[in-house]
Design an enzyme around this catalytic site. Structure first.
Site, PDB file in Angstrom:
ATOM      1  N   CYS A  42      -5.931  -2.757   2.165  1.00 16.77           N
ATOM      2  CA  CYS A  42      -5.713  -2.639   3.613  1.00 16.77           C
ATOM      3  C   CYS A  42      -6.942  -2.960   4.482  1.00 16.77           C
ATOM      4  CB  CYS A  42      -5.152  -1.256   3.924  1.00 16.77           C
ATOM      5  SG  CYS A  42      -4.368  -1.166   5.551  1.00 16.77           S
ATOM      6  N   GLU A  84       0.838  -1.211   0.000  1.00 16.26           N
ATOM      7  CA  GLU A  84       0.000   0.000   0.000  1.00 16.26           C
ATOM      8  C   GLU A  84       0.877   1.268   0.000  1.00 16.26           C
ATOM      9  OE1 GLU A  84      -2.368   0.380   3.543  1.00 16.26           O
ATOM     10  OE2 GLU A  84      -3.813   1.728   2.590  1.00 16.26           O
ATOM     11  N   LYS A 116      -9.468   2.348  -2.514  1.00 15.57           N
ATOM     12  CA  LYS A 116      -9.743   1.754  -1.202  1.00 15.57           C
ATOM     13  C   LYS A 116     -11.209   1.959  -0.844  1.00 15.57           C
ATOM     14  CE  LYS A 116      -7.472   1.803   3.370  1.00 15.57           C
ATOM     15  NZ  LYS A 116      -6.144   2.101   3.981  1.00 15.57           N
TER      16      LYS A 116
END
Lengths: 391, 391
Positions: A236, A122, A199
């Site tokens: 994530c 990330e 995300k």
């Protein structure tokens, strides 16, 4: 024992006698199909790069059953974990170049090993500075997903090795008022940009102050069809959201990468659980990537936990690994060093496991579509049956 | 090493030195909050019952932080795993009574230990005969959820110990044409029947030929509010369905039991993953219960795997354990013997972990309600972005 413990698997192999170790590994890591998880040799060129540049390489393969009508669809997947390359007080451009220099060597090793699909961690091109809540200089790392220097570098490497590379990065969207996003760009094996994903779930916990920098994706759950298979990217904190994993699966993903940045005290016992659950229940491969090392920032910050102000986020514990759609996982990279984890997989395994377990056929999605439709209403009445003998 | 391996945790503790063991347990089992998972003593009366009747007792507690406005809500949870009590060739009634006799002693031990909420294993009152596909005598084990002998027995034990008991059983629904269901009856601490839940997802895999005996539940995801907390029951194969776990959580469950019957070759590496993932991501306690031992049937059957006909389902590996809403799990019962696992928990931990992680606030359920609404349409077009340079 060093200050940071290195690896659970290494410890198990060091102390437990062979016969019992085989049972432990079968139960913990799904090595009950011993013939299906093997080490693969690491070529001299890759070993030399690793030794010279202080990173680790782990390589394994996961096999599938032969079929009559489909040939095996063998691809080599790679994931890279890395620490930053310069102090966070160095000029932004120097910090970037120091990381790029590290990554270039690791991609060279992946290229030497014939990796077909590679994913970085990330926001690989910067420190994970969102703990600070400071805007500058950190937002200066943000750049265009199509013309930024990091994506140009990735395109060059993709062309060099005929490799699909996923580049998780901090994106500055100039078309939309210069907004910032936590993005993953999918670069095709010709160096072409196939598209991007963002995300979906932004944390509000611990030092993960990301919601002050960027918002939730509005791009949904795209799956990128490449010559090496269908790829989704769950960035994530999205790994805590089972619906997120599910949507990539129902859109047809065969490989889902989870580029992450997470620290020991908060999440480590979850690291070996959530991604494997996703792989088992959605029947795709997962590549779990966590950055490694401790990053120190110039100004102190607090963590909302009553503890004194400090300058670091804690130890990013690496431990990047692959989960398989059946129920195996591969060995992890260590908790302490930069590394490249490679797994050669047969993508046919995804459909084979679906056909074995029938989770998608027994999923009752109509029931849950209705459930969620009801649940999101402000006046939702949960289905609670109260013991009538209670006062 | 016996023919059946006994326990991973026991093996780790036997061989790994203390300092490294502490890291291994922290990473594998979430014991990073050492102060929050402790053993609790087992009273003499329970020990005597266990020794005399050949079952194991494991007991631990999971603590929560003190709060200013709420008192701790301490409850003792219990789960029981057991082998059958007589040969499967014995008369149905004798088979039932042999199991009841075993269970009674284990509930006595739970009572002596002050267990407040107890759950038995899936269809605890019979062998798991669904592998055979034979109707009789196996369907004769099915009985009324309100007047059957097994529920009468459970009501008596609930009254005796002021205990909430969940009785997973094969139900004959006389009101609805004598249909059969895989049901869990929730009996209140006064011996009253609070209600029932049924299995939401029926397997079609391996020897789990249950779909020839009963259908999917139409009762949704009820959560039972008892004096000892809010309870959901996710029966067996439902543990592979993340949406099933989610719906119990969104309906307010603080404890979800997963009464199961599953065998080693098929599912063992999933056993320590799926329930823990559910507890972590939905923030409730999970009690995972699997029967134990090998059950032999009078007539041979085949398994659709090319292997010769045989008379057993394989080894049910027990290993019943609790998962905590933070990320800990308790020690498991062994893979080989009958047992009672007890965990004293503070239900306040559920909300505390929700407040820490914010998964429900960041869940974006509107997005997924829409996603599933679209997905179930016959003409659904998955969100696939194809590399345009592919032919």
């Amino acid at each position: 024992m060093s200050k940071q413990f290195k690896s659970v698997q290494e410890t198990l192999e060091k102390y437990i006698p062979a016969e019992e170790l085989s049972e432990v590994k079968r139960i913990l890591y799904g090595y009950n199909r011993g013939q299906h998880v093997k080490s693969i040799p690491i070529c001299q060129e890759a070993l030399d790069l690793a030794n010279k540049n202080n990173f680790e390489i782990v390589a394994s393969k996961v096999e599938a059953e032969p079929e009559q009508l489909r040939k095996p669809r063998i691809v080599r997947l790679g994931i890279i974990q890395n620490s930053i390359g310069a102090e966070t007080t160095a000029p932004v451009q120097d910090q970037y170049l120091a990381i790029e220099a590290k990554i270039e060597k690791m991609i060279d090793a992946a290229g030497a090993m014939g990796v077909n699909v590679l994913c970085l961690q990330e926001t690989w091109h910067m420190p994970f500075a969102f703990c600070t809540r400071e805007r500058y200089p950190w937002v200066e790392f943000a750049e265009s997903a199509t013309t930024g220097q990091s994506i140009k570098f990735i395109q060059r490497m993709a062309r060099k090795y005929n490799m699909v590379i996923i580049s998780p990065m901090l994106e500055r969207d100039e078309v939309h008022a210069g907004t910032i996003h936590n993005t993953a760009v999918v670069v095709g094996n010709n160096g072409n940009i196939i598209g991007k994903s963002r995300k979906n779930h932004i944390p509000r916990t611990g030092d993960f102050n990301e919601s002050t920098y960027y918002m939730e994706s509005t791009l949904g759950h795209p799956v990128f069809e490449t010559i090496y298979g269908k790829i989704g990217i769950n960035i994530c904190y999205g790994r805590h959201h089972n619906l997120n994993w599910l949507a990539y699966g129902l859109n047809g993903a065969e490989i889902v990468f989870n580029p992450s940045a997470t620290v020991g005290e908060l999440s480590e016992p979850m690291w070996g659980v959530e991604a494997r659950n996703a792989a088992m229940t959605n029947n795709y491969f997962v590549g779990s990537i966590n950055r490694v090392g401790t990053e120190y920032f110039p100004n102190e910050f607090t963590s909302g936990n009553g503890k004194p102000a400090h300058k670091d986020f804690g130890h990013f514990y690496g431990s990047s690994y692959f989960s398989s759609p059946d129920n195996c996982c591969t060995p992890s990279l260590s908790r302490v060093s930069d590394g490249l984890n490679i797994s050669e997989v047969d993508l046919n395994l995804c459909q084979q496991v679906k056909d074995k377990w029938n989770f998608q056929m027994t999923g009752r999605y109509e029931l849950y579509a209705k459930f969620l439709e009801d649940y999101i209403k402000p006046n939702y009445q949960p289905n609670i049956i109260r013991d009538p003998s209670m006062k």
